[in-house]
Design a protein around this motif. Structure first.
Motif, short mmCIF file in Angstrom:
data_model
loop_
_atom_site.label_atom_id
_atom_site.label_comp_id
_atom_site.label_asym_id
_atom_site.label_seq_id
_atom_site.Cartn_x
_atom_site.Cartn_y
_atom_site.Cartn_z
N LYS A 73 38.90 61.61 -18.67
CA LYS A 73 38.04 60.44 -18.77
C LYS A 73 37.10 60.31 -17.58
O LYS A 73 36.04 59.71 -17.69
CB LYS A 73 38.89 59.17 -18.90
N THR A 88 32.82 58.33 -14.90
CA THR A 88 33.44 58.43 -16.21
C THR A 88 32.54 59.20 -17.18
O THR A 88 31.31 59.28 -16.98
CB THR A 88 33.72 57.04 -16.79
N ARG A 89 33.16 59.74 -18.19
CA ARG A 89 32.40 60.45 -19.22
C ARG A 89 31.48 59.49 -19.98
O ARG A 89 30.39 59.86 -20.40
CB ARG A 89 33.35 61.15 -20.18
N VAL A 113 30.08 64.71 -24.27
CA VAL A 113 30.29 65.12 -22.89
C VAL A 113 31.66 65.77 -22.79
O VAL A 113 32.68 65.15 -23.09
CB VAL A 113 30.21 63.92 -21.93
N SER A 114 31.67 67.02 -22.39
CA SER A 114 32.93 67.73 -22.15
C SER A 114 33.00 68.06 -20.67
O SER A 114 32.01 68.53 -20.09
CB SER A 114 33.01 69.01 -22.98
N ALA A 115 34.16 67.81 -20.06
CA ALA A 115 34.28 67.99 -18.62
C ALA A 115 35.72 68.28 -18.26
O ALA A 115 36.65 67.99 -19.03
CB ALA A 115 33.80 66.74 -17.88
N VAL A 121 30.68 69.94 -15.99
CA VAL A 121 30.27 68.97 -17.00
C VAL A 121 29.27 69.62 -17.95
O VAL A 121 28.30 70.26 -17.52
CB VAL A 121 29.64 67.73 -16.34
N CYS A 154 26.04 63.39 -11.73
CA CYS A 154 27.11 64.39 -11.63
C CYS A 154 26.99 65.28 -10.40
O CYS A 154 27.94 66.02 -10.10
CB CYS A 154 27.13 65.26 -12.89
#
Length: 227
Positions: A73, A88-89, A113-115, A121, A154
């Motif tokens: 998250k 946060t995402r 958003v994938s992290a 990110v 980011c």
């Protein structure tokens, strides 16, 4: 999903299908005798054992991921004096949406958003234009703006930004108005031509008056004038 994960998933699926089919045919179906006779062949039995091991290993990995994996998250951006700054995402997705919708020509239909907990990110934006746009030009502009805007959130953790354009809500009005404008100009030209033809038909004498050309002559010489 990366290429290696996709390959592993395909191998695991094929191994599972082969194992279930080989074992199931020995219990039910019209080929139970043939399937049972194949079990005594060394090559067939070894292939079945390998597929069974692959299937079991995949099931164990899937179970462990289901029990212990957590959804990321927040992303750690940097550390300051021993503390951690994270974002946060949802904040990253909101920033991407604001950048896409800044000029009002497009809307962010969906932002993914994938992290990982400590960076890497990846942002994927599905862009919905309000009107038809030049995808190449607009895509390059949005990509540059997203890279700059998301880097402010980011930092150097931003790894990839991708865009996907969907069908616009409406076609550009200029494209639709062009044929109508052309038709209007053509109608005006036709009306002018008809008026000219009517004027010639009403005054036939005008054509006769132009059949002879009169040039006034001055006296060039005295003799010529007397003559």
């Amino acid at each position: 999903m990366g290429g290696f994960k996709r390959l592993c998933l395909a191998v695991w699926s094929l191994a599972g299908v082969f194992t279930l089919a080989a074992l199931g045919l020995t219990w039910a179906g019209p080929w139970t005798d043939v399937a049972s006779a194949l079990m005594v062949i060394n090559g067939y039995w070894m292939a079945l054992e390998v597929c069974f091991c692959i299937t079991a290993a995949g099931l164990v990995v899937t179970l462990l991921r289901a029990l212990f994996s957590r959804r990321v998250k927040t992303v750690e951006v940097t550390t300051v004096d021993g503390g951690v700054i994270s974002v946060t995402r949802a904040a990253i997705a909101s920033q991407a949406s604001h950048i896409v919708e800044a000029d009002g020509s497009c809307a962010a239909a969906r932002v993914s958003v994938s992290a990982k907990p400590r960076g890497h990110v990846r942002v994927h934006v599905r862009v919905l234009p309000h009107e038809s746009v030049d995808v190449v030009e607009k895509g390059a502009q949005l990509h540059e703006e997203l890279c700059l805007g998301l880097a402010a959130v980011c930092g150097d953790k931003l790894e990839d930004v991708s865009l996907e354009f969907v069908e616009p809500e409406a076609v550009t009005t200029a494209v639709q108005a062009a044929p109508a404008e052309y038709e209007a100009d053509e109608a005006v030209a036709d009306a002018a031509g008809a008026a000219a033809i009517a004027a010639v038909a009403v005054e036939p004498g005008a054509a006769d008056s132009t059949s002879e050309i009169t040039v006034p002559m001055g006296a060039s010489h005295d003799g010529a004038g007397e003559a």
